[in-house]
Motif scaffolding. Structure first.
Motif, PDB file in Angstrom:
ATOM      1  N   ASN A 107      -5.387  -0.337  -6.194  1.00  0.00           N
ATOM      2  CA  ASN A 107      -3.730   0.253  -4.925  1.00  0.00           C
ATOM      3  C   ASN A 107      -3.734  -1.513  -4.587  1.00  0.00           C
ATOM      4  O   ASN A 107      -4.036  -2.648  -3.849  1.00  0.00           O
ATOM      5  CB  ASN A 107      -5.077   1.036  -4.100  1.00  0.00           C
ATOM      6  CG  ASN A 107      -3.855   0.715  -2.794  1.00  0.00           C
ATOM      7  OD1 ASN A 107      -3.844   2.423  -2.773  1.00  0.00           O
ATOM      8  ND2 ASN A 107      -2.916   0.449  -2.366  1.00  0.00           N
ATOM      9  N   GLU A 110      -1.018  -3.396  -2.318  1.00  0.00           N
ATOM     10  CA  GLU A 110       0.141  -3.238  -1.565  1.00  0.00           C
ATOM     11  C   GLU A 110       0.917  -3.732  -1.338  1.00  0.00           C
ATOM     12  O   GLU A 110       0.874  -5.169  -1.313  1.00  0.00           O
ATOM     13  CB  GLU A 110      -0.705  -3.304   0.301  1.00  0.00           C
ATOM     14  CG  GLU A 110       0.269  -2.912   0.839  1.00  0.00           C
ATOM     15  CD  GLU A 110       0.169  -2.979   2.671  1.00  0.00           C
ATOM     16  OE1 GLU A 110       0.255  -3.353   4.025  1.00  0.00           O
ATOM     17  OE2 GLU A 110      -1.540  -3.047   2.716  1.00  0.00           O
ATOM     18  N   PHE A 115       0.598  10.202  -3.369  1.00  0.00           N
ATOM     19  CA  PHE A 115      -0.478   9.856  -2.359  1.00  0.00           C
ATOM     20  C   PHE A 115       0.026   9.362  -0.757  1.00  0.00           C
ATOM     21  O   PHE A 115       1.130   8.973  -1.329  1.00  0.00           O
ATOM     22  CB  PHE A 115      -1.527   9.143  -2.676  1.00  0.00           C
ATOM     23  CG  PHE A 115      -2.471   8.676  -3.731  1.00  0.00           C
ATOM     24  CD1 PHE A 115      -3.691   9.037  -3.735  1.00  0.00           C
ATOM     25  CD2 PHE A 115      -1.897   7.756  -4.780  1.00  0.00           C
ATOM     26  CE1 PHE A 115      -4.140   9.004  -5.088  1.00  0.00           C
ATOM     27  CE2 PHE A 115      -2.588   8.183  -6.234  1.00  0.00           C
ATOM     28  CZ  PHE A 115      -3.655   9.004  -5.875  1.00  0.00           C
ATOM     29  N   LEU A 174       2.360   4.558   2.798  1.00  0.00           N
ATOM     30  CA  LEU A 174       1.734   3.888   3.800  1.00  0.00           C
ATOM     31  C   LEU A 174       2.000   3.764   5.255  1.00  0.00           C
ATOM     32  O   LEU A 174       3.341   3.869   5.638  1.00  0.00           O
ATOM     33  CB  LEU A 174       1.586   2.361   3.706  1.00  0.00           C
ATOM     34  CG  LEU A 174      -0.041   2.036   2.984  1.00  0.00           C
ATOM     35  CD1 LEU A 174       0.515   0.333   2.698  1.00  0.00           C
ATOM     36  CD2 LEU A 174      -1.615   1.608   3.659  1.00  0.00           C
ATOM     37  N   ASN A 184      -1.076   7.177   2.577  1.00  0.00           N
ATOM     38  CA  ASN A 184      -1.595   6.185   2.925  1.00  0.00           C
ATOM     39  C   ASN A 184      -1.898   6.337   4.534  1.00  0.00           C
ATOM     40  O   ASN A 184      -1.464   5.437   4.964  1.00  0.00           O
ATOM     41  CB  ASN A 184      -2.159   5.034   2.078  1.00  0.00           C
ATOM     42  CG  ASN A 184      -2.362   4.999   0.721  1.00  0.00           C
ATOM     43  OD1 ASN A 184      -2.984   6.199   0.299  1.00  0.00           O
ATOM     44  ND2 ASN A 184      -2.556   3.898  -0.119  1.00  0.00           N
ATOM     45  N   SER A 216       1.486   1.018  -3.124  1.00  0.00           N
ATOM     46  CA  SER A 216       2.350   1.993  -1.628  1.00  0.00           C
ATOM     47  C   SER A 216       2.540   0.149  -0.352  1.00  0.00           C
ATOM     48  O   SER A 216       2.249  -0.293  -1.312  1.00  0.00           O
ATOM     49  CB  SER A 216       0.399   1.495  -1.091  1.00  0.00           C
ATOM     50  OG  SER A 216      -0.473   0.764  -1.097  1.00  0.00           O
ATOM     51  N   ALA A 257       1.989   5.571  -3.046  1.00  0.00           N
ATOM     52  CA  ALA A 257       1.401   5.992  -1.833  1.00  0.00           C
ATOM     53  C   ALA A 257       2.481   5.781  -1.187  1.00  0.00           C
ATOM     54  O   ALA A 257       2.808   4.265  -0.889  1.00  0.00           O
ATOM     55  CB  ALA A 257      -0.389   5.124  -2.079  1.00  0.00           C
ATOM     56  N   HIS A 278     -11.646  -2.141   0.556  1.00  0.00           N
ATOM     57  CA  HIS A 278     -10.601  -2.779   1.425  1.00  0.00           C
ATOM     58  C   HIS A 278     -10.933  -4.544   1.483  1.00  0.00           C
ATOM     59  O   HIS A 278     -10.819  -5.118   1.712  1.00  0.00           O
ATOM     60  CB  HIS A 278     -10.605  -2.424   2.607  1.00  0.00           C
ATOM     61  CG  HIS A 278      -9.312  -2.435   3.652  1.00  0.00           C
ATOM     62  ND1 HIS A 278      -9.442  -3.631   4.551  1.00  0.00           N
ATOM     63  CD2 HIS A 278      -7.731  -2.510   2.893  1.00  0.00           C
ATOM     64  CE1 HIS A 278      -8.204  -3.559   4.631  1.00  0.00           C
ATOM     65  NE2 HIS A 278      -7.661  -3.449   4.518  1.00  0.00           N
ATOM     66  N   LEU A 332      -6.108   9.050   0.971  1.00  0.00           N
ATOM     67  CA  LEU A 332      -6.407   8.327   1.238  1.00  0.00           C
ATOM     68  C   LEU A 332      -5.968   7.572   2.429  1.00  0.00           C
ATOM     69  O   LEU A 332      -5.136   6.244   2.451  1.00  0.00           O
ATOM     70  CB  LEU A 332      -5.971   6.936  -0.315  1.00  0.00           C
ATOM     71  CG  LEU A 332      -6.246   7.641  -1.681  1.00  0.00           C
ATOM     72  CD1 LEU A 332      -5.317   6.875  -2.597  1.00  0.00           C
ATOM     73  CD2 LEU A 332      -6.983   8.008  -2.198  1.00  0.00           C
ATOM     74  N   SER A 333      -6.910   7.340   3.278  1.00  0.00           N
ATOM     75  CA  SER A 333      -6.949   6.854   4.473  1.00  0.00           C
ATOM     76  C   SER A 333      -7.808   5.831   4.688  1.00  0.00           C
ATOM     77  O   SER A 333      -8.331   4.835   4.381  1.00  0.00           O
ATOM     78  CB  SER A 333      -7.919   7.793   5.850  1.00  0.00           C
ATOM     79  OG  SER A 333      -7.616   7.312   7.002  1.00  0.00           O
ATOM     80  N   TYR A 334      -7.081   4.769   5.554  1.00  0.00           N
ATOM     81  CA  TYR A 334      -7.123   3.169   6.283  1.00  0.00           C
ATOM     82  C   TYR A 334      -7.167   3.668   7.731  1.00  0.00           C
ATOM     83  O   TYR A 334      -6.980   4.004   8.517  1.00  0.00           O
ATOM     84  CB  TYR A 334      -6.782   2.399   5.844  1.00  0.00           C
ATOM     85  CG  TYR A 334      -5.107   2.612   6.566  1.00  0.00           C
ATOM     86  CD1 TYR A 334      -4.813   1.822   7.470  1.00  0.00           C
ATOM     87  CD2 TYR A 334      -3.204   3.040   6.330  1.00  0.00           C
ATOM     88  CE1 TYR A 334      -4.266   1.553   7.835  1.00  0.00           C
ATOM     89  CE2 TYR A 334      -2.473   3.456   6.856  1.00  0.00           C
ATOM     90  CZ  TYR A 334      -2.968   2.036   8.268  1.00  0.00           C
ATOM     91  OH  TYR A 334      -1.481   2.626   8.953  1.00  0.00           O
ATOM     92  N   GLU A 336      -8.791  -2.465  -3.018  1.00  0.00           N
ATOM     93  CA  GLU A 336      -7.090  -3.077  -2.474  1.00  0.00           C
ATOM     94  C   GLU A 336      -7.016  -3.950  -2.557  1.00  0.00           C
ATOM     95  O   GLU A 336      -7.726  -4.445  -2.131  1.00  0.00           O
ATOM     96  CB  GLU A 336      -7.450  -1.443  -1.278  1.00  0.00           C
ATOM     97  CG  GLU A 336      -6.087  -1.336  -0.376  1.00  0.00           C
ATOM     98  CD  GLU A 336      -5.404  -2.361   0.741  1.00  0.00           C
ATOM     99  OE1 GLU A 336      -4.378  -2.307   1.284  1.00  0.00           O
ATOM    100  OE2 GLU A 336      -6.441  -3.799   0.785  1.00  0.00           O
TER     101      GLU A 336
END
Length: 244
Positions: free
Chosen positions: A106, A108, A186, A161, A188, A139, A159, A6, A210-212, A33
């Motif tokens: 990834n 964002e 995905f 979010l 997220n 994402s 993805a 991350h 896919l988790s944050y 990410e």
């Protein structure tokens, strides 16, 4: 489980900097990410906050500064203030760094607060220029941006979010419908949203989860038991060792 760094190895080094990304290269990770915004003179730069004051020695907005001005800033991370690899990088610099690797990137789009003109087009054009379409996930918290990306370049994976606040305010079934109808690959979500039902709904719609942002062993173990597909973490070096 897929492990994404991350904002790079951000638990130990200044986030979203070349140093933070370089420290990931020799780790056993699925990907990284990062966050992208645009400068006053229309360059794509990698930084999370709309204002630079949390991570750099200025109080300006990214959108109000030129690339040269942003590059002149020093990190506010203790001990790395004068490190030349702890500047704000361009998206191109980071993608070139990871192009020789197998890492998935990834990206964002940081446009949920500031509507950067042509952000989607510019990001896609750069990815195409570097021939990295198969290596990138894009994402966004804005479904409109996710939809736009798929229209511009259908082969790119996207993805959506999902924040805890947004999920509680919106009709849950509508969120899943939009992810499927806009051909997301995905979901997220924040890790606090994930339970057995959430995973089942996503997997039943061919959406990987896919988790944050997962930064402790307890949350990691919970998600692993629920068959979550991947996590974003500030400590990828730690989680990659227990992921084997």
């Amino acid at each position: 489980m897929k492990i994404f760094a991350h904002r790079g190895l951000s638990g130990f080094y200044p986030e979203n900097t070349m140093l933070s990304f370089k420290k990931c290269i020799n780790l056993d990770l699925y990907g990284i990410e990062l966050d992208v915004q645009k400068t006053k003179d229309n360059h794509l730069v990698v930084i999370h906050d709309e204002k630079v004051d949390r991570t750099f020695n200025s109080t300006s907005y990214v959108k109000n500064m030129t690339l040269k001005e942003l590059k002149s800033l020093n990190s506010s991370f203790n001990g790395y203030e004068n490190n030349p690899e702890c500047k704000i990088p361009t998206l191109k610099e980071v993608l070139i760094l990871f192009k020789p690797t197998k890492f998935i990137i990834n990206i964002e789009l940081k446009n949920n607060k500031i509507n950067y003109k042509n952000l989607e087009e510019d990001v896609v054009n750069l990815i195409k220029e570097l021939k990295m379409e198969r290596r990138v996930i894009i994402s966004s918290f804005k479904m409109k941006s996710v939809k736009k990306i798929k229209k511009i370049c259908p082969k790119l994976k996207t993805a959506y979010l999902i924040s805890e606040k947004f999920y509680k305010l919106r009709i849950k079934n509508l969120i899943f419908y939009k992810m499927v109808s806009n051909k997301c690959s995905f979901a997220n979500p924040s890790f606090v949203l994930i339970d057995k039902q959430f995973i089942k709904k996503c997997h039943g719609r061919d959406l990987e989860v896919l988790s944050y942002t997962v930064n402790n062993i307890e949350n990691y173990q919970k998600l692993s038991n629920l068959k979550c597909d991947g996590i974003f973490t500030d400590y990828p070096n730690i989680f990659s060792t227990i992921n084997k």
